[in-house]
Enzyme design. Structure first.
Site, PDB file in Angstrom:
ATOM      1  N   LYS A 174       6.686 -30.026 -15.318  1.00 57.29           N
ATOM      2  CA  LYS A 174       7.669 -29.078 -15.842  1.00 57.29           C
ATOM      3  C   LYS A 174       7.018 -27.713 -15.959  1.00 57.29           C
ATOM      4  CE  LYS A 174       9.142 -27.557 -19.712  1.00 57.29           C
ATOM      5  NZ  LYS A 174       9.399 -26.179 -19.238  1.00 57.29           N
ATOM      6  N   GLU A 250      -4.940 -27.622 -23.094  1.00 64.76           N
ATOM      7  CA  GLU A 250      -5.597 -26.334 -22.837  1.00 64.76           C
ATOM      8  C   GLU A 250      -4.748 -25.283 -23.544  1.00 64.76           C
ATOM      9  OE1 GLU A 250      -6.064 -26.249 -18.526  1.00 64.76           O
ATOM     10  OE2 GLU A 250      -7.883 -27.436 -18.720  1.00 64.76           O
ATOM     11  N   CYS A 284      -5.098 -16.627 -21.205  1.00 62.34           N
ATOM     12  CA  CYS A 284      -5.693 -17.351 -22.330  1.00 62.34           C
ATOM     13  C   CYS A 284      -7.144 -16.945 -22.520  1.00 62.34           C
ATOM     14  CB  CYS A 284      -5.597 -18.847 -22.077  1.00 62.34           C
ATOM     15  SG  CYS A 284      -6.285 -19.342 -20.489  1.00 62.34           S
ATOM     16  N   GLU A 379      -3.819 -14.436 -31.584  1.00 68.87           N
ATOM     17  CA  GLU A 379      -3.709 -14.256 -30.137  1.00 68.87           C
ATOM     18  C   GLU A 379      -2.483 -13.390 -29.845  1.00 68.87           C
ATOM     19  OE1 GLU A 379      -2.333 -17.531 -27.636  1.00 68.87           O
ATOM     20  OE2 GLU A 379      -3.885 -17.031 -26.167  1.00 68.87           O
TER      21      GLU A 379
HETATM   22  P1  NAD Z   1       4.307 -22.485 -24.732  1.00 69.98           P
HETATM   23  O1  NAD Z   1       3.521 -23.463 -25.534  1.00 69.98           O
HETATM   24  O2  NAD Z   1       5.434 -21.781 -25.384  1.00 69.98           O
HETATM   25  O3  NAD Z   1       4.961 -23.215 -23.455  1.00 69.98           O
HETATM   26  C1  NAD Z   1       4.170 -23.859 -22.487  1.00 69.98           C
HETATM   27  C2  NAD Z   1       5.005 -24.928 -21.824  1.00 69.98           C
HETATM   28  O4  NAD Z   1       5.334 -25.933 -22.783  1.00 69.98           O
HETATM   29  C3  NAD Z   1       6.335 -24.444 -21.252  1.00 69.98           C
HETATM   30  O5  NAD Z   1       6.569 -25.124 -20.037  1.00 69.98           O
HETATM   31  C4  NAD Z   1       7.334 -24.864 -22.328  1.00 69.98           C
HETATM   32  O6  NAD Z   1       8.635 -25.068 -21.834  1.00 69.98           O
HETATM   33  C5  NAD Z   1       6.723 -26.170 -22.779  1.00 69.98           C
HETATM   34  N1  NAD Z   1       7.071 -26.600 -24.136  1.00 69.98           N
HETATM   35  C6  NAD Z   1       7.280 -25.823 -25.222  1.00 69.98           C
HETATM   36  N2  NAD Z   1       7.552 -26.606 -26.302  1.00 69.98           N
HETATM   37  C7  NAD Z   1       7.501 -27.887 -25.877  1.00 69.98           C
HETATM   38  C8  NAD Z   1       7.682 -29.147 -26.512  1.00 69.98           C
HETATM   39  N3  NAD Z   1       7.969 -29.252 -27.809  1.00 69.98           N
HETATM   40  N4  NAD Z   1       7.560 -30.258 -25.767  1.00 69.98           N
HETATM   41  C9  NAD Z   1       7.260 -30.191 -24.459  1.00 69.98           C
HETATM   42  N5  NAD Z   1       7.083 -29.030 -23.795  1.00 69.98           N
HETATM   43  C10 NAD Z   1       7.194 -27.893 -24.504  1.00 69.98           C
HETATM   44  O7  NAD Z   1       3.252 -21.486 -24.115  1.00 69.98           O
HETATM   45  P2  NAD Z   1       3.545 -20.200 -23.222  1.00 69.98           P
HETATM   46  O8  NAD Z   1       4.079 -19.135 -24.099  1.00 69.98           O
HETATM   47  O9  NAD Z   1       4.311 -20.591 -22.005  1.00 69.98           O
HETATM   48  O10 NAD Z   1       2.068 -19.835 -22.719  1.00 69.98           O
HETATM   49  C11 NAD Z   1       1.227 -18.982 -23.393  1.00 69.98           C
HETATM   50  C12 NAD Z   1       0.167 -19.771 -24.143  1.00 69.98           C
HETATM   51  O11 NAD Z   1      -0.558 -20.600 -23.234  1.00 69.98           O
HETATM   52  C13 NAD Z   1      -0.874 -18.875 -24.787  1.00 69.98           C
HETATM   53  O12 NAD Z   1      -1.168 -19.348 -26.084  1.00 69.98           O
HETATM   54  C14 NAD Z   1      -2.087 -19.041 -23.876  1.00 69.98           C
HETATM   55  O13 NAD Z   1      -3.338 -18.784 -24.469  1.00 69.98           O
HETATM   56  C15 NAD Z   1      -1.958 -20.463 -23.471  1.00 69.98           C
HETATM   57  N6  NAD Z   1      -2.702 -20.717 -22.240  1.00 69.98           N
HETATM   58  C16 NAD Z   1      -3.828 -21.486 -22.304  1.00 69.98           C
HETATM   59  C17 NAD Z   1      -4.579 -21.711 -21.156  1.00 69.98           C
HETATM   60  C18 NAD Z   1      -5.832 -22.546 -21.186  1.00 69.98           C
HETATM   61  O14 NAD Z   1      -6.297 -22.934 -20.112  1.00 69.98           O
HETATM   62  N7  NAD Z   1      -6.398 -22.851 -22.335  1.00 69.98           N
HETATM   63  C19 NAD Z   1      -4.174 -21.141 -19.949  1.00 69.98           C
HETATM   64  C20 NAD Z   1      -3.030 -20.357 -19.934  1.00 69.98           C
HETATM   65  C21 NAD Z   1      -2.289 -20.162 -21.085  1.00 69.98           C
END
Ligand code: NAD
Length: 479
Positions: A174, A250, A284, A379
């Site tokens: 997804k 991650e 990130c 962040e």
């Molecule tokens: P997010 O957590 O809002 O969403 C990420 C994904 O999770 C999306 O596909 C979303 O639809 C899904 N999602 C959200 N709630 C969910 C739930 N309850 N159950 C299942 N799926 C769910 O994150 P974002 O805003 O898309 O991304 C930004 C974040 O990602 C930042 O905090 C960034 O640091 C982090 N990030 C981490 C890494 C890493 O490798 N550590 C890499 C890139 C981004």
């Protein structure tokens, strides 16, 4: 306007209830595509297809060499469709097109690397004095769910999906709701490459109470690999615990970038700019906390500010653009810009940047913020650096480690001993010395603290996406 459906069981399909969502280009603020909006029923249908493909289909049974060939065929097709893939991420999140192309190159490498890594992996043998011989096998686990964020749509998706596939699992991916197109194109290409039905499924939708949560809750899922916010990671971890399945997380970061007096200043300025202004800081791994030693502080900040102000801003589709004037969505723009208010600054001063036009925030540098200011602690996930002066190595370490996150850190110094000493003491999953963003896909990748649980990459991905089995054979009855 093009429609992008789910890819389930080798076919592109609309949602069972016909629901759709608009896909907005944040630069033009206009809809540019229509996306199937998945519900629990669509998520369950995709998991059922993946389950069937794993339990009875050829993918887990065809062997490493065949899978390697199919994955390389997919990588070839990705290279042929590189422009389309890159433009999809550019339209979806306003990523400058040259950076989107870089992501496609890295995504192709993800496919080829994990295909080859699985094919070339060895197992352990344990000769036993008792006349027995034990050895290990890496067996695929079943259905893996991959949930990815919007900041590197194709690159982070392939980072999670490809090792799962290479080891013989089937996948439901997804992608983030804001960046769904490149995942769909990739899954279309997998069909063209000859992947059997049900091996790589893509379901679109939101997270909570939508396709995302339905995927994590499905009892037929054997692994969840998630990249996204720390708060979402905690929710998914709790769901996975209920089903007793391993989860790889991650999560967020607040990377420290430490510049010592003896650093090569030109090199440090170059990487300090990359570390927070590449992809408009929606990274990130961003070096969002900049710590500069007092002997070079004034000179460094002057050069850093000039370099930030010199970035070419323009249409993300223009190859000359280095910095996008739009963040990934209106919602994200609202979040990032809220950090430029007095409450979050806590007394800090914006010396360059600030809110731009449309949904944009300009390359922003803040100085003078106290260590407990929200801009230092939280962040922001945007093009905002907080610069702080320090005197000693011990002080730099204490400041850098004063965070609930621990994804990565950077150190700039020409002193070899100091580089190793500081790298060892930093609380982070990755430490870069005199560089940033360079990755070897065999190395462990992940974070400590609220930056994640587990590691991916090379053998670390293998351990997550397989069940190691021990086989013990009697090879001698004795004399
Ligand atoms: P997010 O957590 O809002 O969403 C990420 C994904 O999770 C999306 O596909 C979303 O639809 C899904 N999602 C959200 N709630 C969910 C739930 N309850 N159950 C299942 N799926 C769910 O994150 P974002 O805003 O898309 O991304 C930004 C974040 O990602 C930042 O905090 C960034 O640091 C982090 N990030 C981490 C890494 C890493 O490798 N550590 C890499 C890139 C981004």
């Amino acid at each position: 306007m093009e429609f992008y459906g789910h890819i389930i069981n080798g076919e592109e399909v609309p949602s069972l209830d016909g629901a759709t969502m608009p896909d907005i280009d944040p630069y033009t603020q206009e809809q540019w595509a229509t996306i199937a909006l998945g519900s629990k029923a669509d998520a369950d249908r995709a998991v059922a297809a993946a389950r069937e493909a794993f339990d009875h289909g050829p993918w887990p049974r065809m062997g490493f060499e065949k899978r390697q060939q199919l994955m390389h065929r997919l990588a070839d097709l990705m290279e042929e469709h590189a422009d389309e893939l890159a433009m999809a991420d550019t339209r979806d999140m306003a990523k400058p097109i040259t950076q989107a192309h870089h992501d496609v190159t890295r995504s192709v490498l993800n496919v080829r690397f994990f295909a080859d890594h699985a094919r070339m992996s060895t197992t352990d043998g344990y000769p036993m004095d008792s006349g027995h011989h034990a050895y290990s096998r890496w067996e695929p686990v079943g259905v893996a769910v991959a949930i990815s964020p919007w900041n590197f749509p194709l690159m982070l998706g392939t980072w999670k999906v490809m090792p799962a596939l290479a080891w013989g699992n089937t996948v439901v991916w997804k992608p983030a709701e804001d960046t769904p197109v490149s995942a769909t194109i990739l899954a279309r290409l997998a069909i063209e490459a000859g992947f059997p039905p049900g091996v790589l499924n893509v379901v679109h939708g939101y997270g909570p109470n939508s396709a995302g949560s339905a995927l994590t809750e499905n009892p037929d899922v054997d692994r969840i690999t998630f990249t996204g916010e720390s708060g979402t990671g905690k929710v998914i971890s709790a769901v996975a615990a209920r089903n007793l399945i391993p989860v790889s997380l991650e999560l967020g970061g607040k990377g420290a970038n430490i510049i010592f007096d003896d650093a090569d200043i030109a090199n440090a300025v170059h990487w300090a700019v990359e570390a927070i202004f590449r992809n408009a800081g929606q990274v990130c791994l961003a070096g969002s906390r900049l710590y500069v030693q007092s002997g070079i502080y004034d000179q460094f900040i002057e050069r850093y500010k000039a370099a930030a102000e010199a970035l070419t801003m323009g249409d993300p589709k223009d190859p000359a653009t280095q910095f996008s004037p739009a963040l990934a969505s209106e919602e994200h723009f609202a979040k990032v810009s809220s950090y430029l208010g007095t409450d979050a600054l806590g007394g800090g001063r914006v010396i360059t940047g600030g809110v731009g036009d449309g949904w944009g925030v300009k390359p922003t540098i803040i100085t003078g913020a106290p260590a407990d200011a929200r801009v230092v602690k939280e962040e922001i996930f945007g093009p905002v650096t907080v610069a702080t002066r320090f005197e000693t190595e011990a002080e730099a370490l204490a400041l850098a480690n004063d965070t609930k996150y621990g994804l990565n850190a950077m150190v700039f110094t020409e002193n070899l001993s100091r580089a190793h000493r500081v790298a060892a003491k930093l609380k982070a999953g990755t430490v870069w010395v005199n560089c940033f963003f360079i990755r070897d896909l065999r190395a462990p990748f992940g974070g400590v603290g609220e930056s994640g649980v587990g590691r991916e990459g090379g053998n670390f991905s293998r351990e997550f996406f397989t069940e190691p089995k021990a086989v013990v054979m009697q090879i001698s009855q004795g004399d």
